[in-house]
Motif scaffolding. Structure first.
Motif, mmCIF file in Angstrom:
data_model
loop_
_atom_site.group_PDB
_atom_site.id
_atom_site.type_symbol
_atom_site.label_atom_id
_atom_site.label_comp_id
_atom_site.label_asym_id
_atom_site.label_seq_id
_atom_site.Cartn_x
_atom_site.Cartn_y
_atom_site.Cartn_z
ATOM 1 N N THR A 59 -78.449 33.913 73.399
ATOM 2 C CA THR A 59 -77.607 32.999 72.918
ATOM 3 C C THR A 59 -78.103 31.557 73.258
ATOM 4 O OG1 THR A 59 -75.717 34.086 73.609
ATOM 5 C CG2 THR A 59 -75.332 31.838 73.048
ATOM 6 N N VAL A 60 -78.915 31.117 74.072
ATOM 7 C CA VAL A 60 -79.505 29.859 74.266
ATOM 8 C C VAL A 60 -80.695 29.683 73.260
ATOM 9 C CG1 VAL A 60 -80.973 28.419 75.889
ATOM 10 C CG2 VAL A 60 -78.818 29.697 76.561
ATOM 11 N N TRP A 61 -81.591 30.944 72.996
ATOM 12 C CA TRP A 61 -82.449 30.743 72.202
ATOM 13 C C TRP A 61 -81.817 30.430 70.985
ATOM 14 C CZ3 TRP A 61 -83.252 34.189 68.288
ATOM 15 C CH2 TRP A 61 -84.348 34.094 67.429
ATOM 16 N N ALA A 62 -80.939 31.180 70.386
ATOM 17 C CA ALA A 62 -80.390 31.081 68.974
ATOM 18 C C ALA A 62 -79.861 29.834 68.785
ATOM 19 C CB ALA A 62 -79.496 32.071 68.723
ATOM 20 N N TRP A 68 -81.206 30.890 61.679
ATOM 21 C CA TRP A 68 -80.536 31.265 60.448
ATOM 22 C C TRP A 68 -80.648 30.100 59.440
ATOM 23 C CZ3 TRP A 68 -78.294 30.604 65.236
ATOM 24 C CH2 TRP A 68 -77.560 29.357 65.500
ATOM 25 N N VAL A 69 -81.244 28.883 60.037
ATOM 26 C CA VAL A 69 -81.280 27.795 59.080
ATOM 27 C C VAL A 69 -82.960 28.029 58.414
ATOM 28 C CG1 VAL A 69 -81.786 25.360 58.882
ATOM 29 C CG2 VAL A 69 -80.086 26.428 60.187
ATOM 30 N N GLU A 70 -82.872 27.715 57.063
ATOM 31 C CA GLU A 70 -84.054 28.005 56.489
ATOM 32 C C GLU A 70 -85.213 26.792 57.039
ATOM 33 O OE1 GLU A 70 -85.876 28.075 51.731
ATOM 34 O OE2 GLU A 70 -84.042 28.717 52.295
ATOM 35 N N PRO A 71 -86.480 27.087 57.205
ATOM 36 C CA PRO A 71 -87.146 26.159 57.627
ATOM 37 C C PRO A 71 -87.717 25.068 56.481
ATOM 38 C CG PRO A 71 -88.314 28.060 57.546
ATOM 39 C CD PRO A 71 -86.899 28.634 57.322
ATOM 40 N N PRO A 72 -88.048 23.946 56.928
ATOM 41 C CA PRO A 72 -88.384 22.987 55.720
ATOM 42 C C PRO A 72 -89.781 23.249 55.035
ATOM 43 C CG PRO A 72 -88.679 21.736 57.973
ATOM 44 C CD PRO A 72 -87.907 23.188 58.175
ATOM 45 N N SER A 73 -89.915 23.226 53.844
ATOM 46 C CA SER A 73 -91.150 23.560 53.164
ATOM 47 C C SER A 73 -92.311 22.644 53.573
ATOM 48 C CB SER A 73 -91.119 23.610 51.718
ATOM 49 O OG SER A 73 -92.093 23.978 51.112
#
Length: 82
Positions: A59-62, A68-73
């Motif tokens: 939970t802490v890691w998540a 779940w967030v798309e990383p910036p290009s």
């Protein structure tokens, strides 16, 4: 061996004199049984503790990494000035 023969064999075995039991056998069996129960209880508690610790760590890691967030290009620069 048919049924009457089996019944006769069982009767012969049951009519024989009982084998004497050593005097400390019951106490030793109770002691070993209690020790096994304590070990089993300790193992169950440790496994539950490990499971809870893993759930908290996940939970802490998540929450920190937000997978779940798309990383910036990072391959192309942002388009500005159009």
């Amino acid at each position: 061996m048919n049924r009457p023969q089996r019944e006769a064999a069982v009767r012969r075995i049951m009519e024989q004199a009982a084998v004497p039991v050593p005097p400390g056998l019951h106490a030793e069996a109770v002691r070993r049984g209690e020790r096994l129960l304590r070990r089993r209880l300790l193992a169950h508690r440790l496994l539950w503790l490990l499971l809870c610790a893993a759930a908290v760590a996940f939970t802490v890691w998540a929450v920190r990494t937000q997978p779940w967030v798309e990383p910036p290009s990072q391959t192309t620069p942002p388009l500005t000035g159009w």
